[in-house]
Design a protein around this motif. Structure first.
Motif, mmCIF file in Angstrom:
data_model
loop_
_atom_site.group_PDB
_atom_site.id
_atom_site.type_symbol
_atom_site.label_atom_id
_atom_site.label_comp_id
_atom_site.label_asym_id
_atom_site.label_seq_id
_atom_site.Cartn_x
_atom_site.Cartn_y
_atom_site.Cartn_z
ATOM 1 N N ASN A 151 -2.367 99.121 -101.282
ATOM 2 C CA ASN A 151 -0.914 99.218 -101.511
ATOM 3 C C ASN A 151 -0.138 99.497 -100.234
ATOM 4 O O ASN A 151 1.029 99.104 -100.110
ATOM 5 N N ALA A 152 -0.767 100.184 -99.271
ATOM 6 C CA ALA A 152 -0.076 100.503 -98.019
ATOM 7 C C ALA A 152 0.154 99.259 -97.172
ATOM 8 O O ALA A 152 1.109 99.203 -96.382
ATOM 9 N N SER A 153 -0.708 98.246 -97.324
ATOM 10 C CA SER A 153 -0.554 96.987 -96.585
ATOM 11 C C SER A 153 -1.145 95.861 -97.424
ATOM 12 O O SER A 153 -2.249 95.386 -97.168
ATOM 13 N N PRO A 154 -0.421 95.434 -98.470
ATOM 14 C CA PRO A 154 -0.984 94.480 -99.440
ATOM 15 C C PRO A 154 -1.272 93.111 -98.831
ATOM 16 O O PRO A 154 -0.539 92.627 -97.967
ATOM 17 N N LEU A 155 -2.329 92.500 -99.301
ATOM 18 C CA LEU A 155 -2.690 91.151 -98.869
ATOM 19 C C LEU A 155 -1.930 90.095 -99.653
ATOM 20 O O LEU A 155 -1.731 88.980 -99.173
ATOM 21 N N PHE A 156 -1.522 90.430 -100.855
ATOM 22 C CA PHE A 156 -0.851 89.491 -101.744
ATOM 23 C C PHE A 156 0.476 90.089 -102.205
ATOM 24 O O PHE A 156 0.790 91.241 -101.903
ATOM 25 N N ASP A 157 1.204 89.308 -102.965
ATOM 26 C CA ASP A 157 2.556 89.711 -103.368
ATOM 27 C C ASP A 157 2.528 90.580 -104.631
ATOM 28 O O ASP A 157 3.231 90.306 -105.607
ATOM 29 N N PHE A 158 1.705 91.584 -104.635
ATOM 30 C CA PHE A 158 1.693 92.545 -105.743
ATOM 31 C C PHE A 158 1.082 93.846 -105.250
ATOM 32 O O PHE A 158 0.351 93.881 -104.252
ATOM 33 N N ARG A 159 1.376 94.919 -105.970
ATOM 34 C CA ARG A 159 0.797 96.232 -105.702
ATOM 35 C C ARG A 159 0.237 96.807 -106.993
ATOM 36 O O ARG A 159 0.663 96.423 -108.086
ATOM 37 N N PHE A 160 -0.687 97.711 -106.857
ATOM 38 C CA PHE A 160 -1.301 98.338 -108.022
ATOM 39 C C PHE A 160 -0.519 99.588 -108.409
ATOM 40 O O PHE A 160 -0.016 100.304 -107.544
ATOM 41 N N PRO A 161 -0.389 99.861 -109.711
ATOM 42 C CA PRO A 161 0.363 101.044 -110.150
ATOM 43 C C PRO A 161 -0.316 102.324 -109.691
ATOM 44 O O PRO A 161 -1.555 102.387 -109.591
ATOM 45 N N PRO A 162 0.464 103.357 -109.405
ATOM 46 C CA PRO A 162 -0.122 104.612 -108.896
ATOM 47 C C PRO A 162 -1.101 105.268 -109.860
ATOM 48 O O PRO A 162 -1.959 106.043 -109.435
ATOM 49 N N GLY A 210 -12.358 87.577 -87.645
ATOM 50 C CA GLY A 210 -11.172 88.362 -87.315
ATOM 51 C C GLY A 210 -10.925 89.482 -88.305
ATOM 52 O O GLY A 210 -11.504 89.517 -89.405
ATOM 53 N N PHE A 211 -10.055 90.417 -87.903
ATOM 54 C CA PHE A 211 -9.761 91.594 -88.715
ATOM 55 C C PHE A 211 -9.145 91.218 -90.058
ATOM 56 O O PHE A 211 -9.537 91.745 -91.104
ATOM 57 N N ASP A 212 -8.163 90.311 -90.035
ATOM 58 C CA ASP A 212 -7.484 89.929 -91.284
ATOM 59 C C ASP A 212 -8.448 89.270 -92.263
ATOM 60 O O ASP A 212 -8.396 89.537 -93.475
ATOM 61 N N HIS A 214 -13.374 91.820 -97.813
ATOM 62 C CA HIS A 214 -13.526 93.129 -98.440
ATOM 63 C C HIS A 214 -12.868 93.141 -99.822
ATOM 64 O O HIS A 214 -13.455 93.640 -100.796
ATOM 65 N N PHE A 215 -11.673 92.580 -99.912
ATOM 66 C CA PHE A 215 -10.949 92.558 -101.184
ATOM 67 C C PHE A 215 -11.683 91.701 -102.216
ATOM 68 O O PHE A 215 -11.866 92.117 -103.369
ATOM 69 N N TYR A 216 -12.117 90.497 -101.832
ATOM 70 C CA TYR A 216 -12.770 89.607 -102.782
ATOM 71 C C TYR A 216 -14.146 90.139 -103.202
ATOM 72 O O TYR A 216 -14.559 89.953 -104.353
ATOM 73 N N ALA A 217 -14.849 90.794 -102.271
ATOM 74 C CA ALA A 217 -16.134 91.403 -102.644
ATOM 75 C C ALA A 217 -15.907 92.531 -103.644
ATOM 76 O O ALA A 217 -16.669 92.687 -104.609
ATOM 77 N N MET A 218 -14.850 93.322 -103.422
ATOM 78 C CA MET A 218 -14.494 94.379 -104.364
ATOM 79 C C MET A 218 -14.133 93.778 -105.725
ATOM 80 O O MET A 218 -14.553 94.287 -106.778
ATOM 81 N N PHE A 219 -13.385 92.688 -105.714
ATOM 82 C CA PHE A 219 -13.003 92.011 -106.962
ATOM 83 C C PHE A 219 -14.251 91.512 -107.694
ATOM 84 O O PHE A 219 -14.356 91.639 -108.914
ATOM 85 N N GLY A 220 -15.221 90.959 -106.937
ATOM 86 C CA GLY A 220 -16.454 90.471 -107.543
ATOM 87 C C GLY A 220 -17.247 91.587 -108.200
ATOM 88 O O GLY A 220 -17.768 91.422 -109.310
#
Length: 201
Positions: free
Chosen positions: A37-48, A158-160, A166-172
């Motif tokens: 949420n501090a630096s989102p990769l996509f156009d959405f954020r997760f609720p607190p 690269g870092f990005d 990291h995000f897609y592995a977490m999603f998997g």
């Protein structure tokens, strides 16, 4: 006459690491969502309500602290699985023909669950989640220490790119957890076996 002997389905190292893993993964997911949420990769954020840490610094502190618990737990499981023969006996071999057949049986709701035996679909899922876990660890290290681990960052492109991996592995892994929970709902006796280690035969 029926016997009341308890047949061992899951040995104690599997059960202990499973429940430690559950706690650690929940904390890692929730703190990871706050970091996202501090630096989102996509156009959405997760609720607190589904995040942990309250702010970026708190989330990073949680993420790094629980990371060591998760890593130590995973190492214990991997070492025990290798030396006890758990990998060789329960997860291998994985045959393509058996996988095709059992996917069809699952799709037609005819796949039977045999207590204490992994079918080809379960083998694929467990081996797949181990690969995703490795990707998660390596990409996480690249994000955490991008200067010190420049070679690893370059390996990911690269870092990005490492952040996306990291995000897609977490999603998997999250998808694996959802399927795992659905299977427990469909075959609830598997939960009891993971708590007690077996069932009365």
């Amino acid at each position: 006459m029926k016997s009341n002997a308890l047949r061992q389905v899951h040995r104690w190292p599997v059960r202990i690491t499973h429940w430690i893993n559950l706690f650690a993964m929940v904390c890692m997911f929730m703190s990871g969502l706050e970091i996202y949420n501090a630096s989102p990769l996509f156009d959405f954020r997760f609720p607190p309500q589904v995040t942990l840490g309250g702010w970026l610094g708190g989330a990073i502190a949680w993420h790094l602290a629980v990371m060591w618990l998760l890593a130590g737990n995973a190492l214990c499981y991997l070492l025990w699985s290798l030396f006890s023969g758990h990998f060789r006996r329960d997860l291998l071999p994985l045959r393509f023909g058996a996988l095709q057949r059992e996917i069809w049986l699952a799709l037609t709701l005819r796949l039977k669950h045999q207590h204490g035996r992994y079918n080809a679909i379960q083998k694929l899922m467990y081996l797949g989640v181990l690969v995703l876990g490795l990707l998660l660890v390596l990409s996480g290290l690249a994000i955490w220490k991008p200067v010190q681990l420049q070679g690893l960052v370059s390996l990911f492109g690269g870092f990005d790119t490492a952040r996306y991996v990291h995000f897609y592995a977490m999603f998997g892994i999250g998808l694996f957890v959802v399927i795992h929970l659905l299977m427990v709902i469909l075959v609830p006796r598997t939960l009891w076996a993971m708590i007690t280690g077996g069932k009365h035969e």
